[in-house]
Design a protein around this motif. Structure first.
Motif, short mmCIF file in Angstrom:
data_model
loop_
_atom_site.label_atom_id
_atom_site.label_comp_id
_atom_site.label_asym_id
_atom_site.label_seq_id
_atom_site.Cartn_x
_atom_site.Cartn_y
_atom_site.Cartn_z
N GLN A 43 -71.00 39.71 -30.41
CA GLN A 43 -70.14 38.54 -30.24
C GLN A 43 -68.89 38.67 -31.11
O GLN A 43 -68.95 38.49 -32.33
N PRO A 44 -67.73 38.97 -30.51
CA PRO A 44 -66.49 38.93 -31.29
C PRO A 44 -66.21 37.50 -31.74
O PRO A 44 -66.48 36.54 -31.02
N VAL A 45 -65.64 37.37 -32.94
CA VAL A 45 -65.34 36.05 -33.50
C VAL A 45 -63.97 36.11 -34.16
O VAL A 45 -63.69 37.03 -34.95
N LEU A 46 -63.15 35.14 -33.86
CA LEU A 46 -61.88 35.01 -34.55
C LEU A 46 -61.63 33.53 -34.84
O LEU A 46 -62.17 32.66 -34.17
N ALA A 47 -60.80 33.28 -35.84
CA ALA A 47 -60.48 31.91 -36.23
C ALA A 47 -58.97 31.76 -36.32
O ALA A 47 -58.29 32.58 -36.94
N LEU A 48 -58.47 30.72 -35.70
CA LEU A 48 -57.04 30.44 -35.71
C LEU A 48 -56.65 29.75 -37.02
O LEU A 48 -57.49 29.11 -37.66
N GLU A 49 -55.40 29.90 -37.39
CA GLU A 49 -54.86 29.25 -38.58
C GLU A 49 -53.70 28.36 -38.17
O GLU A 49 -52.83 28.77 -37.40
N ALA A 50 -53.68 27.13 -38.65
CA ALA A 50 -52.64 26.18 -38.26
C ALA A 50 -51.29 26.56 -38.86
O ALA A 50 -51.22 27.07 -39.99
N PRO A 51 -50.20 26.31 -38.13
CA PRO A 51 -48.87 26.51 -38.71
C PRO A 51 -48.71 25.70 -40.00
O PRO A 51 -49.07 24.52 -40.04
N GLY A 52 -48.22 26.33 -41.05
CA GLY A 52 -48.00 25.64 -42.31
C GLY A 52 -49.14 25.71 -43.29
O GLY A 52 -49.01 25.23 -44.42
N PHE A 53 -50.26 26.31 -42.89
CA PHE A 53 -51.40 26.36 -43.81
C PHE A 53 -51.12 27.31 -44.96
O PHE A 53 -51.27 26.95 -46.13
N GLU A 54 -50.74 28.55 -44.64
CA GLU A 54 -50.42 29.53 -45.69
C GLU A 54 -49.12 30.25 -45.38
O GLU A 54 -48.92 31.39 -45.80
N ASP A 55 -48.23 29.59 -44.65
CA ASP A 55 -46.94 30.21 -44.32
C ASP A 55 -45.87 29.13 -44.30
O ASP A 55 -46.14 27.96 -44.60
N ASP A 56 -44.67 29.53 -43.93
CA ASP A 56 -43.54 28.61 -43.95
C ASP A 56 -43.28 27.94 -42.61
O ASP A 56 -42.27 27.25 -42.45
N ARG A 57 -44.18 28.13 -41.64
CA ARG A 57 -43.99 27.47 -40.36
C ARG A 57 -44.16 25.95 -40.53
O ARG A 57 -45.03 25.49 -41.27
N PRO A 58 -43.35 25.16 -39.84
CA PRO A 58 -43.53 23.71 -39.93
C PRO A 58 -44.80 23.27 -39.21
O PRO A 58 -45.19 23.90 -38.21
N PRO A 59 -45.46 22.22 -39.66
CA PRO A 59 -46.62 21.72 -38.93
C PRO A 59 -46.24 21.30 -37.52
O PRO A 59 -45.11 20.89 -37.25
N ALA A 60 -47.18 21.42 -36.61
CA ALA A 60 -46.95 20.98 -35.23
C ALA A 60 -46.69 19.48 -35.20
O ALA A 60 -47.31 18.71 -35.95
N GLY A 61 -45.79 19.06 -34.31
CA GLY A 61 -45.43 17.65 -34.24
C GLY A 61 -46.35 16.80 -33.41
O GLY A 61 -46.30 15.57 -33.49
N SER A 62 -47.19 17.44 -32.60
CA SER A 62 -48.13 16.70 -31.76
C SER A 62 -49.32 17.58 -31.48
O SER A 62 -49.27 18.81 -31.67
N LEU A 63 -50.40 16.99 -30.99
CA LEU A 63 -51.58 17.79 -30.68
C LEU A 63 -51.31 18.75 -29.52
O LEU A 63 -51.71 19.92 -29.59
N PRO A 64 -50.61 18.34 -28.45
CA PRO A 64 -50.26 19.33 -27.42
C PRO A 64 -49.40 20.47 -27.95
O PRO A 64 -49.56 21.62 -27.52
N ASP A 65 -48.49 20.20 -28.89
CA ASP A 65 -47.69 21.27 -29.49
C ASP A 65 -48.58 22.23 -30.28
O ASP A 65 -48.39 23.46 -30.25
N LEU A 66 -49.53 21.67 -31.01
CA LEU A 66 -50.45 22.50 -31.78
C LEU A 66 -51.26 23.38 -30.84
O LEU A 66 -51.43 24.59 -31.07
N THR A 67 -51.75 22.79 -29.75
CA THR A 67 -52.53 23.54 -28.77
C THR A 67 -51.71 24.65 -28.14
O THR A 67 -52.19 25.77 -27.97
N ALA A 68 -50.46 24.35 -27.79
CA ALA A 68 -49.61 25.36 -27.17
C ALA A 68 -49.40 26.55 -28.10
O ALA A 68 -49.40 27.71 -27.65
N GLY A 69 -49.24 26.28 -29.39
CA GLY A 69 -49.09 27.37 -30.35
C GLY A 69 -50.34 28.23 -30.43
O GLY A 69 -50.26 29.47 -30.49
#
Length: 291
Positions: A43-69
């Motif tokens: 079973q391959p396993v990977l975990a996504l990281e949210a924009p802005g957690f450990e980088d300079d990306r701005p947080p997503a402005g909406s849940l659909p924006d977060l999903t699209a990323g």
């Protein structure tokens, strides 16, 4: 285990569709690290990281924006034709929306696992000092730290105290681990606050006709996790513990059993054909718009 920017690859190889783990409100991929020891070796396993957690990306402005990323990240990093999805807490809500997006793109989602995820329209979203407390409790409890000393400090603050003032009081009281300094708390709170706001504004639409497994902690309220109103094929499994302790000890063992059950049939498509381990651009081109 390798780190590919916005994706933490916990196990790269295996014949099944990758299990893609969507982060909870903290945006962190690291709570999913124990899955490597819980799941089958294929079973391959990977975990996504949210924009802005450990980088300079701005947080997503909406849940659909977060999903699209997240969708674009998956298609870029691992352009398969099928993805199993898992999300804990807020991550389950995002995983639900991500599953809708992937299926709309013509991709397969053989499993969608929502781990102790409250239906978003049934949530009560904290504001003001309660929101600050929720952030601190989530930060500490996720890593297995005691929460009551910090809660006592927060309860003793004057009404209307800002998050910055609350974090100053916590650091001075010495009730937090040493690595949680004032600047760190402000940074992580900004992401938490953005995610909670995005979640509070999200209203799921369209339904979902694929298989959904809701893994609920025994101490969590069942009436807030009734996903059957949003999906046609829902199975509920209950594991011992509360929202946080299911990632440790007996709860973690039971969670592993539940996940192996969910993923046991994901190595073939709806026609009984095995999925290829990895797709290619020629075999399965990315949807219009690129990855």
């Amino acid at each position: 285990m390798t780190d590919d920017g916005a994706v933490l690859t916990i196990r790269a190889t295996g014949r099944r569709p990758a299990l893609c783990c969507v982060p909870a409100i903290s945006g962190s991929p690291y709570p999913y690290l124990p899955l490597a020891a819980l799941l089958d070796a294929d079973q391959p396993v990977l975990a996504l990281e949210a924009p802005g957690f450990e980088d300079d990306r701005p947080p997503a402005g909406s849940l659909p924006d977060l999903t699209a990323g997240y969708r674009d990240t998956l298609r870029r990093v691992r352009p398969d034709r099928a993805y199993a999805l898992l999300g804990w807490s807020m991550g389950g809500v995002v995983a639900y929306h991500l599953a809708q997006r992937l299926r709309a793109d013509g991709l397969d989602v053989p499993a969608l696992v929502l781990v102790d995820s409250v239906v978003p329209t049934l949530m009560r979203h904290p504001e003001g000092a309660e929101r600050t407390t929720r952030f601190v409790v989530d930060l500490l409890a996720t890593s297995g730290q005691p929460v009551e000393p910090a809660r006592a400090v927060l309860d003793g603050l004057p009404a209307g105290s800002t998050p910055g003032a609350a974090f100053t009081a916590l650091v001075r009281a010495g009730v937090l681990p040493e690595d949680l300094d004032h600047s760190f708390l402000l940074h992580r709170y900004a992401l938490f606050d953005a995610h909670l706001t995005a979640l509070s504004h999200y209203r799921p639409t369209g339904g979902y006709d694929g298989p959904v497994t809701v893994v609920r902690a025994a101490e969590s309220p069942a009436d807030l996790m009734r996903w059957d109103g949003l999906a046609a094929d829902v199975t509920e499994l209950v594991v011992p513990g509360d929202h946080y302790s299911i990632w440790r000890g007996e709860g973690l063992v039971a969670l592993g059993r539940a996940l192996r059950r969910c993923l046991s049939g994901t190595d073939t498509d709806d026609h009984g054909r095995p999925y290829a381990q990895k797709g290619t651009a020629d075999e399965w081109p990315p949807p219009p718009g690129g990855a």
